[in-house]
Design a protein around this motif. Structure first.
Motif, PDB file in Angstrom:
ATOM      1  N   GLY A 148      -6.776  16.066 -25.781  1.00  0.00           N
ATOM      2  CA  GLY A 148      -7.622  17.386 -25.190  1.00  0.00           C
ATOM      3  C   GLY A 148      -8.624  17.737 -26.179  1.00  0.00           C
ATOM      4  O   GLY A 148      -9.355  18.633 -25.829  1.00  0.00           O
ATOM      5  N   SER A 149      -9.274  16.835 -27.203  1.00  0.00           N
ATOM      6  CA  SER A 149     -10.131  17.330 -27.921  1.00  0.00           C
ATOM      7  C   SER A 149     -11.549  17.341 -27.304  1.00  0.00           C
ATOM      8  O   SER A 149     -11.905  16.083 -26.513  1.00  0.00           O
ATOM      9  N   LYS A 150     -12.479  18.316 -27.558  1.00  0.00           N
ATOM     10  CA  LYS A 150     -13.739  18.137 -26.898  1.00  0.00           C
ATOM     11  C   LYS A 150     -14.515  17.629 -27.796  1.00  0.00           C
ATOM     12  O   LYS A 150     -15.451  16.955 -27.237  1.00  0.00           O
ATOM     13  N   ASP A 151     -14.451  17.470 -28.968  1.00  0.00           N
ATOM     14  CA  ASP A 151     -15.345  16.920 -30.062  1.00  0.00           C
ATOM     15  C   ASP A 151     -14.629  15.644 -30.552  1.00  0.00           C
ATOM     16  O   ASP A 151     -13.443  15.962 -31.351  1.00  0.00           O
ATOM     17  N   SER A 152     -14.881  14.579 -30.335  1.00  0.00           N
ATOM     18  CA  SER A 152     -13.959  13.173 -30.822  1.00  0.00           C
ATOM     19  C   SER A 152     -14.466  13.179 -32.106  1.00  0.00           C
ATOM     20  O   SER A 152     -13.504  12.664 -32.959  1.00  0.00           O
ATOM     21  N   LYS A 153     -15.673  13.433 -32.709  1.00  0.00           N
ATOM     22  CA  LYS A 153     -16.051  13.322 -34.265  1.00  0.00           C
ATOM     23  C   LYS A 153     -14.911  13.978 -35.058  1.00  0.00           C
ATOM     24  O   LYS A 153     -14.288  13.610 -35.988  1.00  0.00           O
ATOM     25  N   GLU A 154     -14.694  15.452 -34.661  1.00  0.00           N
ATOM     26  CA  GLU A 154     -13.753  16.200 -35.330  1.00  0.00           C
ATOM     27  C   GLU A 154     -12.358  15.621 -35.117  1.00  0.00           C
ATOM     28  O   GLU A 154     -11.663  15.651 -36.106  1.00  0.00           O
ATOM     29  N   ALA A 155     -11.932  15.233 -34.067  1.00  0.00           N
ATOM     30  CA  ALA A 155     -10.637  14.644 -33.916  1.00  0.00           C
ATOM     31  C   ALA A 155     -10.437  13.514 -34.708  1.00  0.00           C
ATOM     32  O   ALA A 155      -9.602  13.397 -35.353  1.00  0.00           O
ATOM     33  N   ILE A 156     -11.447  12.591 -35.005  1.00  0.00           N
ATOM     34  CA  ILE A 156     -11.252  11.300 -35.675  1.00  0.00           C
ATOM     35  C   ILE A 156     -11.238  11.789 -36.964  1.00  0.00           C
ATOM     36  O   ILE A 156     -10.319  10.932 -37.569  1.00  0.00           O
ATOM     37  N   GLU A 157     -11.870  12.694 -37.447  1.00  0.00           N
ATOM     38  CA  GLU A 157     -11.597  13.023 -38.807  1.00  0.00           C
ATOM     39  C   GLU A 157     -10.433  13.640 -39.142  1.00  0.00           C
ATOM     40  O   GLU A 157      -9.897  13.399 -40.286  1.00  0.00           O
ATOM     41  N   MET A 158      -9.940  14.343 -38.414  1.00  0.00           N
ATOM     42  CA  MET A 158      -8.280  14.819 -38.490  1.00  0.00           C
ATOM     43  C   MET A 158      -7.400  13.706 -38.356  1.00  0.00           C
ATOM     44  O   MET A 158      -6.268  13.570 -39.353  1.00  0.00           O
ATOM     45  N   ILE A 159      -7.638  12.799 -37.583  1.00  0.00           N
ATOM     46  CA  ILE A 159      -6.542  11.860 -37.365  1.00  0.00           C
ATOM     47  C   ILE A 159      -6.600  10.687 -38.382  1.00  0.00           C
ATOM     48  O   ILE A 159      -5.578  10.182 -38.874  1.00  0.00           O
ATOM     49  N   TRP A 160      -7.823  10.418 -38.996  1.00  0.00           N
ATOM     50  CA  TRP A 160      -8.061   9.226 -39.726  1.00  0.00           C
ATOM     51  C   TRP A 160      -7.217   8.933 -41.069  1.00  0.00           C
ATOM     52  O   TRP A 160      -6.663   8.056 -41.178  1.00  0.00           O
ATOM     53  N   PRO A 161      -6.950  10.229 -41.694  1.00  0.00           N
ATOM     54  CA  PRO A 161      -6.113  10.025 -42.857  1.00  0.00           C
ATOM     55  C   PRO A 161      -4.557   9.785 -42.472  1.00  0.00           C
ATOM     56  O   PRO A 161      -4.028   9.060 -43.450  1.00  0.00           O
ATOM     57  N   LEU A 162      -4.273   9.879 -41.243  1.00  0.00           N
ATOM     58  CA  LEU A 162      -2.837   9.429 -40.813  1.00  0.00           C
ATOM     59  C   LEU A 162      -2.579   8.061 -40.648  1.00  0.00           C
ATOM     60  O   LEU A 162      -1.463   7.593 -40.297  1.00  0.00           O
ATOM     61  N   LEU A 163      -3.728   7.264 -40.755  1.00  0.00           N
ATOM     62  CA  LEU A 163      -3.594   5.744 -40.700  1.00  0.00           C
ATOM     63  C   LEU A 163      -2.827   5.138 -41.822  1.00  0.00           C
ATOM     64  O   LEU A 163      -1.795   4.263 -41.582  1.00  0.00           O
ATOM     65  N   ASN A 164      -2.458   5.997 -42.772  1.00  0.00           N
ATOM     66  CA  ASN A 164      -1.575   5.438 -43.942  1.00  0.00           C
ATOM     67  C   ASN A 164      -0.243   6.249 -43.924  1.00  0.00           C
ATOM     68  O   ASN A 164       0.270   6.517 -44.950  1.00  0.00           O
ATOM     69  N   ASP A 165       0.321   7.013 -42.954  1.00  0.00           N
ATOM     70  CA  ASP A 165       1.312   7.556 -42.794  1.00  0.00           C
ATOM     71  C   ASP A 165       2.758   6.676 -43.149  1.00  0.00           C
ATOM     72  O   ASP A 165       2.474   5.491 -42.971  1.00  0.00           O
ATOM     73  N   SER A 166       3.485   7.578 -43.781  1.00  0.00           N
ATOM     74  CA  SER A 166       4.726   6.393 -44.079  1.00  0.00           C
ATOM     75  C   SER A 166       5.662   6.121 -43.124  1.00  0.00           C
ATOM     76  O   SER A 166       6.345   5.212 -43.052  1.00  0.00           O
ATOM     77  N   VAL A 167       5.489   6.659 -41.896  1.00  0.00           N
ATOM     78  CA  VAL A 167       6.309   6.510 -40.676  1.00  0.00           C
ATOM     79  C   VAL A 167       5.679   5.570 -39.600  1.00  0.00           C
ATOM     80  O   VAL A 167       4.538   5.848 -39.319  1.00  0.00           O
TER      81      VAL A 167
END
Length: 133
Positions: free
Chosen positions: A80-99
């Motif tokens: 649902g994100s309108k701005d993909s750049k903002e969504a990418i910035e929010m999601i990117w840190p979770l690439l290293n999630d523990s689960v």
């Protein structure tokens, strides 16, 4: 049966940002079942499709202790994100999630967001390709 309700609401109220539906989905995200929580958050992406308030709502939930909520958040942002750049910035840190399944959701979400980008339009695309290979 309870898990079908958020998807029904997502289909019936797609792109409406109806505040009553958003409130019901947020209440369902506090359900005892992890699958219902995840599905309710994903449904927010459909109901609040291309609404600027979606990122504000997801920011509150994105770093939850519950991995099912984090998984739902990254998929809701991808949908649902309108701005993909903002969504990418929010999601990117979770690439290293523990689960592991949260990381899987992050890869799927980033793939959805990156599919319309090039290396020149999104610098993180090259880094993403390296992590996938």
């Amino acid at each position: 049966m309870k898990m079908a309700l958020p998807m029904y609401m997502a289909c019936a109220y797609f792109n409406t940002s109806n505040p009553l539906v958003v409130r019901k989905l947020l209440k369902l995200s506090n359900d005892i079942s992890n699958e219902v929580k995840r599905t309710a958050i994903i449904a927010l992406g459909f109901v609040m499709y291309h609404d600027e308030k979606l990122t504000e709502v997801i920011k509150m939930l994105l770093y939850s202790y519950n991995p099912f909520i984090r998984y739902g958040c990254v998929l809701a942002l991808a949908i649902g994100s309108k701005d993909s750049k903002e969504a990418i910035e929010m999601i990117w840190p979770l690439l290293n999630d523990s689960v592991d399944f949260v990381r899987q959701g992050v890869y799927v979400s980033l793939a959805i967001l990156f599919q319309v980008n090039t290396n020149s339009s999104e610098p993180k695309l090259a880094d993403f390709r390296k992590t996938v290979e």
